[in-house]
Design an enzyme around this catalytic site. Structure first.
Site, PDB file in Angstrom:
ATOM      1  N   CYS A  78      -0.070 -11.299 -38.174  1.00 49.49           N
ATOM      2  CA  CYS A  78      -1.154 -11.666 -39.080  1.00 49.49           C
ATOM      3  C   CYS A  78      -1.965 -10.412 -39.409  1.00 49.49           C
ATOM      4  O   CYS A  78      -2.315  -9.652 -38.514  1.00 49.49           O
ATOM      5  CB  CYS A  78      -2.027 -12.723 -38.391  1.00 49.49           C
ATOM      6  SG  CYS A  78      -3.356 -13.376 -39.383  1.00 49.49           S
ATOM      7  N   HIS A  79      -2.246 -10.189 -40.693  1.00 51.62           N
ATOM      8  CA  HIS A  79      -3.043  -9.026 -41.084  1.00 51.62           C
ATOM      9  C   HIS A  79      -4.484  -9.186 -40.608  1.00 51.62           C
ATOM     10  O   HIS A  79      -5.045 -10.277 -40.706  1.00 51.62           O
ATOM     11  CB  HIS A  79      -3.056  -8.878 -42.607  1.00 51.62           C
ATOM     12  CG  HIS A  79      -1.756  -8.467 -43.173  1.00 51.62           C
ATOM     13  ND1 HIS A  79      -0.759  -9.376 -43.476  1.00 51.62           N
ATOM     14  CD2 HIS A  79      -1.262  -7.246 -43.490  1.00 51.62           C
ATOM     15  CE1 HIS A  79       0.288  -8.731 -43.959  1.00 51.62           C
ATOM     16  NE2 HIS A  79       0.012  -7.440 -43.979  1.00 51.62           N
ATOM     17  N   MET A 114      -4.477 -18.506 -41.982  1.00 48.37           N
ATOM     18  CA  MET A 114      -4.438 -18.365 -40.529  1.00 48.37           C
ATOM     19  C   MET A 114      -5.847 -18.279 -39.943  1.00 48.37           C
ATOM     20  O   MET A 114      -6.099 -18.785 -38.848  1.00 48.37           O
ATOM     21  CB  MET A 114      -3.608 -17.139 -40.123  1.00 48.37           C
ATOM     22  CG  MET A 114      -2.146 -17.235 -40.532  1.00 48.37           C
ATOM     23  SD  MET A 114      -1.341 -18.817 -40.158  1.00 48.37           S
ATOM     24  CE  MET A 114      -1.515 -18.877 -38.395  1.00 48.37           C
ATOM     25  N   GLU A 115      -6.767 -17.678 -40.676  1.00 48.68           N
ATOM     26  CA  GLU A 115      -8.148 -17.599 -40.202  1.00 48.68           C
ATOM     27  C   GLU A 115      -8.782 -18.991 -40.161  1.00 48.68           C
ATOM     28  O   GLU A 115      -9.452 -19.336 -39.180  1.00 48.68           O
ATOM     29  CB  GLU A 115      -8.952 -16.650 -41.090  1.00 48.68           C
ATOM     30  CG  GLU A 115      -8.595 -15.194 -40.894  1.00 48.68           C
ATOM     31  CD  GLU A 115      -7.215 -14.776 -41.414  1.00 48.68           C
ATOM     32  OE1 GLU A 115      -6.733 -13.715 -41.000  1.00 48.68           O
ATOM     33  OE2 GLU A 115      -6.605 -15.510 -42.231  1.00 48.68           O
ATOM     34  N   ASP A 129     -13.112 -28.059 -23.935  1.00 45.25           N
ATOM     35  CA  ASP A 129     -13.642 -27.324 -22.787  1.00 45.25           C
ATOM     36  C   ASP A 129     -15.021 -27.840 -22.377  1.00 45.25           C
ATOM     37  O   ASP A 129     -15.287 -28.014 -21.186  1.00 45.25           O
ATOM     38  CB  ASP A 129     -13.719 -25.831 -23.105  1.00 45.25           C
ATOM     39  CG  ASP A 129     -14.287 -25.037 -21.946  1.00 45.25           C
ATOM     40  OD1 ASP A 129     -13.751 -25.147 -20.823  1.00 45.25           O
ATOM     41  OD2 ASP A 129     -15.277 -24.311 -22.159  1.00 45.25           O
TER      42      ASP A 129
END
Length: 159
Positions: A78-79, A114-115, A129
């Protein structure tokens, strides 16, 4: 079917060369759904779940934005991108479903999916969590791209 863009002619992993691509405005929205049980839902105060660790949704938003900024460090090919904006919203939909929407944008040579996906995913993991001490009956059931604009083609999920 098109070939995989992250493989060279010999089938080896390769980062996509975006050097000759034009800079365009790019946006992407991703969604994650987290399903929690009634015990966790009972901890709602106002618009957020409150635990000993603090406000769950507010913490998840911060974690998601931080993760979106680091997608290029987490995903090998991924860039690394300099985000111009990243917004995360979290709300309850249905009885026990929590919807996370992450929208990221920039002007650049390569996509921003992707971000957005990373931001939504890490926000979902943060909810897990922060709530796991109350119950492990938590399911992250969906992370997907909802919409993207810019680049070669636009995409919008049709539901």
């Amino acid at each position: 079917m098109s070939s995989f863009t992250h493989l060279d002619v010999h089938g080896n992993p390769s980062m996509v060369d975006v050097g000759e691509k034009a800079v365009t405005k790019r946006t992407a929205t991703a969604r994650s759904i987290v399903v929690v049980d009634d015990e966790i839902m009972a901890k709602f105060v106002g618009e957020d779940i409150h635990t000993k660790k603090g406000p769950v949704f507010q913490t998840a938003i911060i974690a998601g934005v931080m993760a979106a900024k680091k997608a290029g460090d987490l995903i090998p090919l991924c860039h690394p991108l300099g985000l111009e904006n990243c917004q995360i919203s979290i709300k309850v939909i249905g009885k026990n479903d929590i919807e996370i929407l992450c929208t990221a944008s920039l002007s650049g040579k390569t996509g921003i999916e992707m971000e957005a996906l990373t931001g939504a995913s890490v926000a979902a993991l943060t909810i897990y969590d922060m709530c796991k001490a109350m119950s492990h009956n938590i399911v992250i059931k969906e992370t997907r791209l909802i919409e993207k604009t810019g680049g070669k083609k636009n995409f919008k999920l049709s539901e």
